[in-house]
Design an enzyme around this catalytic site. Structure first.
Site, PDB file in Angstrom:
ATOM      1  N   PHE A   7     162.430  50.232 -53.860  1.00 53.45           N
ATOM      2  CA  PHE A   7     162.889  49.101 -53.376  1.00 53.45           C
ATOM      3  C   PHE A   7     160.717  48.661 -54.361  1.00 53.45           C
ATOM      4  O   PHE A   7     159.723  49.281 -54.007  1.00 53.45           O
ATOM      5  CB  PHE A   7     162.310  48.518 -51.911  1.00 53.45           C
ATOM      6  CG  PHE A   7     162.325  47.044 -52.156  1.00 53.45           C
ATOM      7  CD1 PHE A   7     162.876  46.227 -52.436  1.00 53.45           C
ATOM      8  CD2 PHE A   7     160.337  46.502 -51.636  1.00 53.45           C
ATOM      9  CE1 PHE A   7     163.239  44.738 -51.823  1.00 53.45           C
ATOM     10  CE2 PHE A   7     160.729  45.176 -52.223  1.00 53.45           C
ATOM     11  CZ  PHE A   7     161.820  44.265 -51.954  1.00 53.45           C
ATOM     12  N   ASP A  50     154.118  53.749 -56.480  1.00 53.73           N
ATOM     13  CA  ASP A  50     153.985  52.764 -55.860  1.00 53.73           C
ATOM     14  C   ASP A  50     154.121  52.517 -54.425  1.00 53.73           C
ATOM     15  O   ASP A  50     154.520  52.694 -54.108  1.00 53.73           O
ATOM     16  CB  ASP A  50     155.597  51.894 -55.889  1.00 53.73           C
ATOM     17  CG  ASP A  50     155.856  50.149 -55.955  1.00 53.73           C
ATOM     18  OD1 ASP A  50     154.639  49.712 -54.904  1.00 53.73           O
ATOM     19  OD2 ASP A  50     156.974  49.412 -55.469  1.00 53.73           O
ATOM     20  N   LYS A  55     150.502  43.904 -51.437  1.00 57.52           N
ATOM     21  CA  LYS A  55     150.717  43.437 -50.436  1.00 57.52           C
ATOM     22  C   LYS A  55     149.117  43.505 -48.976  1.00 57.52           C
ATOM     23  O   LYS A  55     148.663  43.147 -49.444  1.00 57.52           O
ATOM     24  CB  LYS A  55     151.214  44.227 -49.080  1.00 57.52           C
ATOM     25  CG  LYS A  55     152.695  44.298 -49.726  1.00 57.52           C
ATOM     26  CD  LYS A  55     154.194  44.588 -48.554  1.00 57.52           C
ATOM     27  CE  LYS A  55     155.688  43.624 -49.057  1.00 57.52           C
ATOM     28  NZ  LYS A  55     156.622  45.162 -50.001  1.00 57.52           N
TER      29      LYS A  55
HETATM   30  C1  LIG Z   1     157.187  44.675 -50.936  1.00 51.36           C
HETATM   31  C2  LIG Z   1     157.277  45.812 -52.217  1.00 51.36           C
HETATM   32  C3  LIG Z   1     156.797  45.525 -53.507  1.00 51.36           C
HETATM   33  C4  LIG Z   1     157.116  44.195 -53.609  1.00 51.36           C
HETATM   34  O1  LIG Z   1     156.674  43.490 -53.375  1.00 51.36           O
HETATM   35  P1  LIG Z   1     156.686  41.577 -53.535  1.00 51.36           P
HETATM   36  O2  LIG Z   1     154.960  41.551 -53.393  1.00 51.36           O
HETATM   37  O3  LIG Z   1     157.382  41.170 -52.506  1.00 51.36           O
HETATM   38  O4  LIG Z   1     156.971  41.615 -54.870  1.00 51.36           O
HETATM   39  C5  LIG Z   1     157.341  46.204 -54.519  1.00 51.36           C
HETATM   40  N1  LIG Z   1     157.061  48.317 -54.329  1.00 51.36           N
HETATM   41  C6  LIG Z   1     157.223  48.233 -52.955  1.00 51.36           C
HETATM   42  C7  LIG Z   1     157.143  49.632 -51.968  1.00 51.36           C
HETATM   43  C8  LIG Z   1     156.678  47.258 -51.543  1.00 51.36           C
HETATM   44  O5  LIG Z   1     157.101  47.130 -49.821  1.00 51.36           O
END
Ligand SMILES: *Cc1c(COP(=O)(O)O)cnc(C)c1O
Length: 401
Positions: free
Chosen positions: A140, A225, A254
């Site tokens: 994700f 990520d 985040k």
């Molecule tokens: C939440 C998340 C994203 C995307 O972030 P957004 O601010 O919602 O676009 C990307 N990678 C990971 C691992 C995430 O948990």
């Protein structure tokens, strides 16, 4: 208005791209939130780990208000006095050399893809338009078209094509598969050290480090990520630290905004982020002084309140307690720090009904996919609060006996 009415208005006028629990929150403080009918809940989701510092942290709110009174937006057509300070603080914190600021996590992931491709052409000598990026099954990384182009979740992709080419998918946790997938045109391996949205999947020890070695041997960038796992969530500042190596690029977002303001960033050595020249990439709000002032305070709070250490301690404590739950519905408790997943048996009736029941006893959490309940409270949580939560969790499993 009553909760029911808010829900009706939302369902009528808001696009239905989410399936929220029916709790209408109107205020919050620390680990607690209150709904419009005055009921109090412990937040066990933390807005998908965007609220690691706790809701409405007084210091972060103060930084937001003070900065809002002074200067909120210049665009990068001009300079401001917050962005340089945040960039330097992030480099000093992480030991990297350059930062590129964006707003959302998906945008920062797109930025990492662009950086890796440009690096591939300019530094590695990949023939134009041939760059490949390797990603993992069940990843994700966000919701933009390019990012879902390397998603393997049908729900995220259906009817959104055509997709961006140039991505290869391999199983998560399989270093041999990475070795096989690498070609001379591979620019990067893009991975979440722990897959959170996939259901809190922690790869076996040594995997990430081996993957990094494979990348190094093949002149491939390792992009981590850390949008959800970073900034303390797993009991280290970054999840990759559990394996003692350094990626070539990190993506954060985040809780960089302390739950108060959206901000994300890509962090890398100069040899990577230095590929961007003026005009080649940007964002009107990226690096805005309001976001940067909030992020600077959000980072200081993590350090001053020892949230990384607390996540490690409380995570171990909570996980040990959760593992004492005896229920035929519970398949596995797994996680690291305060990123914890309870996987239910396939015949348990789904995680959603457990989340609904937990809401009924004052705990807010969310199913990830169908069978995993995620527990990821703000990192400021104490033993006493975890004990309070645990008794309620146990009671819910008792109820579904
Ligand atoms: C939440 C998340 C994203 C995307 O972030 P957004 O601010 O919602 O676009 C990307 N990678 C990971 C691992 C995430 O948990």
């Amino acid at each position: 208005m009553k909760a029911k009415e808010f829900i009706a208005v939302e369902d009528k006028y808001g696009a239905h791209n989410y399936h929220p629990l029916d709790v209408v929150i109107t205020k919050a403080k620390g680990i607690w939130v209150w709904d419009v009918e005055g009921r109090k809940y412990l937040d066990l989701l933390s807005a998908y780990s965007a609220v690691n510092q706790g809701h409405n942290h007084p210091r972060i709110v103060k930084a937001l208000i003070d900065q809002a009174r002074n200067l909120t937006l210049t665009s990068r057509a001009f300079r401001n006095d917050q962005w340089p300070m945040l960039a330097r603080e992030l480099c000093r914190l992480t030991g990297y050399e350059m930062v590129l600021p964006m707003n959302s996590g998906a945008e920062a992931c797109e930025t990492a893809v662009k950086a890796a491709r440009k690096w591939g052409y300019q530094k590695k000598g990949i023939p134009q338009d041939q760059a490949e990026i390797i990603a993992c099954e069940n990843n994700f990384h966000g919701r933009t078209v390019t990012v879902i182009s390397f998603s393997t979740e049908p729900l995220y992709r259906k009817d959104f094509g055509p997709f961006t080419p140039g991505f290869k998918i391999i199983p998560f946790g399989d270093a041999g598969a990475l070795e096989k997938a690498v070609t001379p045109n591979t620019a990067a391996f893009f991975v979440e050290p722990y897959q959170a949205e996939a259901g809190i999947l922690i790869p076996s020890p040594g995997y990430l480090k081996r993957a990094k070695e494979i990348c190094e041997r093949n002149n491939v960038l390792f992009i981590a990520d850390e949008i959800q796992t970073g900034l303390g969530r797993t009991g280290k500042l970054f999840a990759f630290e559990h394996e003692g190596f350094k990626p070539d690029m990190i993506v954060i977002g985040k809780s960089l905004g302390g739950g108060c303001y959206p901000i994300s960033a890509v962090i890398a050595p100069r040899s990577v982020l230095g590929v961007f020249k003026p005009g080649e990439h940007g964002s009107t709000f990226g690096g805005n002084p309001l976001a940067c002032a909030v992020a600077r305070e959000a980072l200081r709070v993590i350090k001053d309140e020892k949230l990384v250490q607390n996540a490690a301690k409380m995570g171990a404590y909570f996980m040990a307690k959760l593992r004492t739950i005896r229920s035929r519905h519970l398949k596995e408790v797994r996680g690291q720090g305060l990123l914890i997943g309870l996987e239910l048996q396939r015949d348990a009736g789904g995680a959603r009904r457990f989340c609904e029941a937990l809401k009924g006893v004052g705990l807010l959490c969310k199913e990830t996919h169908d069978h995993v309940i995620r527990f990821a409270p703000p990192l400021i949580i104490t033993k006493k609060d975890l004990d309070w939560a645990f008794e309620r969790i146990r009671s819910v499993f008792g109820k579904f006996a």
